[in-house]
Scaffold this motif. Structure first.
Motif, PDB file in Angstrom:
ATOM      1  N   GLY A 211       0.815  -1.213   0.000  1.00  7.43           N
ATOM      2  CA  GLY A 211       0.000   0.000   0.000  1.00  7.43           C
ATOM      3  C   GLY A 211       0.844   1.256   0.000  1.00  7.43           C
ATOM      4  O   GLY A 211       0.558   2.206  -0.731  1.00  7.43           O
ATOM      5  N   ALA A 212       1.906   1.279   0.823  1.00  7.71           N
ATOM      6  CA  ALA A 212       2.766   2.459   0.879  1.00  7.71           C
ATOM      7  C   ALA A 212       3.447   2.707  -0.465  1.00  7.71           C
ATOM      8  O   ALA A 212       3.542   3.852  -0.927  1.00  7.71           O
ATOM      9  CB  ALA A 212       3.807   2.292   1.985  1.00  7.71           C
ATOM     10  N   ALA A 213       3.940   1.635  -1.102  1.00  8.92           N
ATOM     11  CA  ALA A 213       4.601   1.783  -2.398  1.00  8.92           C
ATOM     12  C   ALA A 213       3.634   2.270  -3.472  1.00  8.92           C
ATOM     13  O   ALA A 213       4.036   2.955  -4.417  1.00  8.92           O
ATOM     14  CB  ALA A 213       5.231   0.458  -2.824  1.00  8.92           C
ATOM     15  N   LEU A 214       2.362   1.935  -3.307  1.00  8.98           N
ATOM     16  CA  LEU A 214       1.335   2.380  -4.259  1.00  8.98           C
ATOM     17  C   LEU A 214       0.726   3.729  -3.868  1.00  8.98           C
ATOM     18  O   LEU A 214      -0.267   4.154  -4.459  1.00  8.98           O
ATOM     19  CB  LEU A 214       0.228   1.331  -4.352  1.00  8.98           C
ATOM     20  CG  LEU A 214       0.618   0.004  -5.016  1.00  8.98           C
ATOM     21  CD1 LEU A 214      -0.493  -1.023  -4.855  1.00  8.98           C
ATOM     22  CD2 LEU A 214       0.943   0.207  -6.492  1.00  8.98           C
ATOM     23  N   THR A 215       1.320   4.375  -2.873  1.00  7.89           N
ATOM     24  CA  THR A 215       0.891   5.692  -2.373  1.00  7.89           C
ATOM     25  C   THR A 215      -0.552   5.671  -1.865  1.00  7.89           C
ATOM     26  O   THR A 215      -1.279   6.642  -2.007  1.00  7.89           O
ATOM     27  CB  THR A 215       1.072   6.803  -3.428  1.00  7.89           C
ATOM     28  OG1 THR A 215       0.175   6.592  -4.527  1.00  7.89           O
ATOM     29  CG2 THR A 215       2.502   6.861  -3.940  1.00  7.89           C
ATOM     30  N   ILE A 216      -0.955   4.557  -1.252  1.00  9.09           N
ATOM     31  CA  ILE A 216      -2.258   4.462  -0.594  1.00  9.09           C
ATOM     32  C   ILE A 216      -2.031   4.758   0.882  1.00  9.09           C
ATOM     33  O   ILE A 216      -1.156   4.152   1.514  1.00  9.09           O
ATOM     34  CB  ILE A 216      -2.873   3.064  -0.772  1.00  9.09           C
ATOM     35  CG1 ILE A 216      -3.019   2.716  -2.265  1.00  9.09           C
ATOM     36  CG2 ILE A 216      -4.225   2.976  -0.087  1.00  9.09           C
ATOM     37  CD1 ILE A 216      -3.477   1.287  -2.521  1.00  9.09           C
ATOM     38  N   CYS A 217      -2.781   5.670   1.455  1.00  4.28           N
ATOM     39  CA  CYS A 217      -2.566   6.050   2.849  1.00  4.28           C
ATOM     40  C   CYS A 217      -2.901   4.885   3.771  1.00  4.28           C
ATOM     41  O   CYS A 217      -3.661   3.973   3.405  1.00  4.28           O
ATOM     42  CB  CYS A 217      -3.383   7.285   3.209  1.00  4.28           C
ATOM     43  SG  CYS A 217      -5.158   7.011   3.329  1.00  4.28           S
ATOM     44  N   ALA A 218      -2.330   4.912   4.982  1.00  7.85           N
ATOM     45  CA  ALA A 218      -2.468   3.800   5.916  1.00  7.85           C
ATOM     46  C   ALA A 218      -3.935   3.518   6.256  1.00  7.85           C
ATOM     47  O   ALA A 218      -4.342   2.351   6.387  1.00  7.85           O
ATOM     48  CB  ALA A 218      -1.677   4.089   7.185  1.00  7.85           C
ATOM     49  N   ALA A 219      -4.739   4.573   6.407  1.00 11.11           N
ATOM     50  CA  ALA A 219      -6.149   4.371   6.738  1.00 11.11           C
ATOM     51  C   ALA A 219      -6.874   3.629   5.619  1.00 11.11           C
ATOM     52  O   ALA A 219      -7.697   2.732   5.874  1.00 11.11           O
ATOM     53  CB  ALA A 219      -6.823   5.719   7.008  1.00 11.11           C
ATOM     54  N   ASP A 220      -6.567   3.977   4.375  1.00  8.41           N
ATOM     55  CA  ASP A 220      -7.208   3.292   3.251  1.00  8.41           C
ATOM     56  C   ASP A 220      -6.707   1.861   3.116  1.00  8.41           C
ATOM     57  O   ASP A 220      -7.454   0.966   2.692  1.00  8.41           O
ATOM     58  CB  ASP A 220      -6.981   4.069   1.956  1.00  8.41           C
ATOM     59  CG  ASP A 220      -7.860   5.298   1.843  1.00  8.41           C
ATOM     60  OD1 ASP A 220      -8.878   5.361   2.563  1.00  8.41           O
ATOM     61  OD2 ASP A 220      -7.535   6.204   1.043  1.00  8.41           O
ATOM     62  N   VAL A 221      -5.432   1.641   3.442  1.00 11.63           N
ATOM     63  CA  VAL A 221      -4.918   0.269   3.422  1.00 11.63           C
ATOM     64  C   VAL A 221      -5.709  -0.593   4.404  1.00 11.63           C
ATOM     65  O   VAL A 221      -6.155  -1.696   4.068  1.00 11.63           O
ATOM     66  CB  VAL A 221      -3.412   0.239   3.760  1.00 11.63           C
ATOM     67  CG1 VAL A 221      -2.953  -1.202   4.009  1.00 11.63           C
ATOM     68  CG2 VAL A 221      -2.594   0.851   2.625  1.00 11.63           C
ATOM     69  N   SER A 222      -5.902  -0.093   5.628  1.00 14.00           N
ATOM     70  CA  SER A 222      -6.671  -0.843   6.633  1.00 14.00           C
ATOM     71  C   SER A 222      -8.094  -1.096   6.156  1.00 14.00           C
ATOM     72  O   SER A 222      -8.638  -2.195   6.328  1.00 14.00           O
ATOM     73  CB  SER A 222      -6.688  -0.079   7.954  1.00 14.00           C
ATOM     74  OG  SER A 222      -5.373   0.064   8.472  1.00 14.00           O
ATOM     75  N   ARG A 223      -8.700  -0.078   5.545  1.00 10.55           N
ATOM     76  CA  ARG A 223     -10.073  -0.221   5.039  1.00 10.55           C
ATOM     77  C   ARG A 223     -10.143  -1.297   3.963  1.00 10.55           C
ATOM     78  O   ARG A 223     -11.059  -2.143   3.958  1.00 10.55           O
ATOM     79  CB  ARG A 223     -10.557   1.117   4.492  1.00 10.55           C
ATOM     80  CG  ARG A 223     -11.908   1.039   3.787  1.00 10.55           C
ATOM     81  CD  ARG A 223     -12.325   2.399   3.252  1.00 10.55           C
ATOM     82  NE  ARG A 223     -11.375   2.945   2.302  1.00 10.55           N
ATOM     83  CZ  ARG A 223     -11.324   2.605   1.009  1.00 10.55           C
ATOM     84  NH1 ARG A 223     -12.148   1.662   0.535  1.00 10.55           N
ATOM     85  NH2 ARG A 223     -10.447   3.162   0.214  1.00 10.55           N
ATOM     86  N   LEU A 224      -9.189  -1.299   3.062  1.00 10.03           N
ATOM     87  CA  LEU A 224      -9.205  -2.249   1.949  1.00 10.03           C
ATOM     88  C   LEU A 224      -8.939  -3.665   2.445  1.00 10.03           C
ATOM     89  O   LEU A 224      -9.554  -4.628   1.951  1.00 10.03           O
ATOM     90  CB  LEU A 224      -8.186  -1.832   0.894  1.00 10.03           C
ATOM     91  CG  LEU A 224      -8.537  -0.560   0.120  1.00 10.03           C
ATOM     92  CD1 LEU A 224      -7.321  -0.041  -0.636  1.00 10.03           C
ATOM     93  CD2 LEU A 224      -9.694  -0.817  -0.851  1.00 10.03           C
ATOM     94  N   LEU A 225      -8.012  -3.811   3.392  1.00  8.85           N
ATOM     95  CA  LEU A 225      -7.731  -5.150   3.921  1.00  8.85           C
ATOM     96  C   LEU A 225      -8.943  -5.712   4.652  1.00  8.85           C
ATOM     97  O   LEU A 225      -9.216  -6.914   4.593  1.00  8.85           O
ATOM     98  CB  LEU A 225      -6.522  -5.102   4.856  1.00  8.85           C
ATOM     99  CG  LEU A 225      -5.183  -4.731   4.217  1.00  8.85           C
ATOM    100  CD1 LEU A 225      -4.037  -4.915   5.214  1.00  8.85           C
ATOM    101  CD2 LEU A 225      -4.915  -5.541   2.954  1.00  8.85           C
ATOM    102  N   ALA A 226      -9.682  -4.843   5.338  1.00 14.27           N
ATOM    103  CA  ALA A 226     -10.915  -5.288   5.983  1.00 14.27           C
ATOM    104  C   ALA A 226     -11.975  -5.653   4.957  1.00 14.27           C
ATOM    105  O   ALA A 226     -12.686  -6.657   5.103  1.00 14.27           O
ATOM    106  CB  ALA A 226     -11.426  -4.202   6.925  1.00 14.27           C
ATOM    107  N   ALA A 227     -12.082  -4.858   3.903  1.00 15.11           N
ATOM    108  CA  ALA A 227     -13.091  -5.125   2.865  1.00 15.11           C
ATOM    109  C   ALA A 227     -12.815  -6.438   2.155  1.00 15.11           C
ATOM    110  O   ALA A 227     -13.748  -7.146   1.757  1.00 15.11           O
ATOM    111  CB  ALA A 227     -13.107  -3.972   1.866  1.00 15.11           C
ATOM    112  N   ALA A 228     -11.535  -6.775   1.981  1.00 19.49           N
ATOM    113  CA  ALA A 228     -11.190  -8.019   1.289  1.00 19.49           C
ATOM    114  C   ALA A 228     -11.660  -9.243   2.062  1.00 19.49           C
ATOM    115  O   ALA A 228     -11.864 -10.310   1.482  1.00 19.49           O
ATOM    116  CB  ALA A 228      -9.676  -8.090   1.072  1.00 19.49           C
TER     117      ALA A 228
END
Length: 231
Positions: free
Chosen positions: A210-227
């Motif tokens: 997520g960091a390498a793709l410039t996705i902020c930490a909050a959105d990373v957490s949201r996406l991992l939960a959604a998956a």
């Protein structure tokens, strides 16, 4: 009796007395993504020398201009920053390599290479363009990666995976739309979830993705939960 022709009242355009003219010189060529044509085209890189003209005849130098990039198809000129955009073929290769790297990193972090995770990873890699990829090939690559960096998910191992991920994803991220960056992260998340809940190591690797793709930490957490939610 024949009609008499009237005088043409249209005013003739006067000749331009003074102007400027640019003489372009090719200094390189190659292939680029032409924003005007919307596809890969050949180009010439040009530099120009400007001159004052008198009645259309060059008379005095006025300095240089450019460089510019001229499309061989549409002949439009663009700034040289247009060459920063990858060609379609290059972009496809970058995306294919990114999917492959993310899949290997997630499998290596998981540690077990369960068959369900291998199947999910192989499906993603094949869809990205490695059509001959198999579960056994990915398993062998993960074993080689682990053997090269150490079997315990400790600092040298984490650093090695992070370097691999950044090398694959950093050049790609600026050319992916937000939805494309999120889709790549979610692909890695589904591989991690194929054999059960996230491990701490898998979460760390996906956070690096997520960091390498410039996705902020909050959105990373949201996406991992959604998956984790059933589709």
């Amino acid at each position: 009796m024949l009609p008499v022709r009237g005088r043409d009242c249209r005013t003739a355009r006067p000749a331009r007395i003074v102007g400027t003219r640019t003489a372009w010189t090719p200094v390189g060529d190659g292939e680029f993504f032409c924003p005007g044509c919307g596809g890969d085209r050949n180009y010439q890189r040009l530099t120009g020398r400007r001159r004052f003209t008198l009645l259309g005849v060059p008379v005095l130098p006025r300095g240089t201009t450019g460089p510019v990039v001229e499309c061989a198809a549409c002949r439009h000129h663009y700034g040289t920053d247009v060459l920063d955009h990858p060609t379609t073929s290059r972009f496809s290769a970058m995306l294919r390599d990114a999917v492959h790297t993310v899949a290997l990193a997630v499998l290596a972090a998981g540690g077990t290479c369960a068959r369900t995770a291998l199947e999910a990873a192989a499906g993603a890699v094949r869809a990205a363009g490695f059509e001959e990829a198999t579960e056994d090939q990915l398993s062998a690559l993960v074993e080689a990666l682990v053997a090269d960096t150490g079997r315990v998910f400790e600092q040298p191992y984490r650093a090695s995976l992070a370097i691999e991920l950044h090398e694959a994803l950093d050049p790609l991220a600026p050319h992916l739309a937000p939805a494309g960056r999120e889709a790549l992260l979610l692909q890695g998340a589904r591989i991690a979830l194929a054999d059960g809940p996230y491990t701490n190591a898998e979460r760390e690797v996906l956070g690096t993705v997520g960091a390498a793709l410039t996705i902020c930490a909050a959105d990373v957490s949201r996406l991992l939960a959604a998956a984790r939610m059933p589709s």
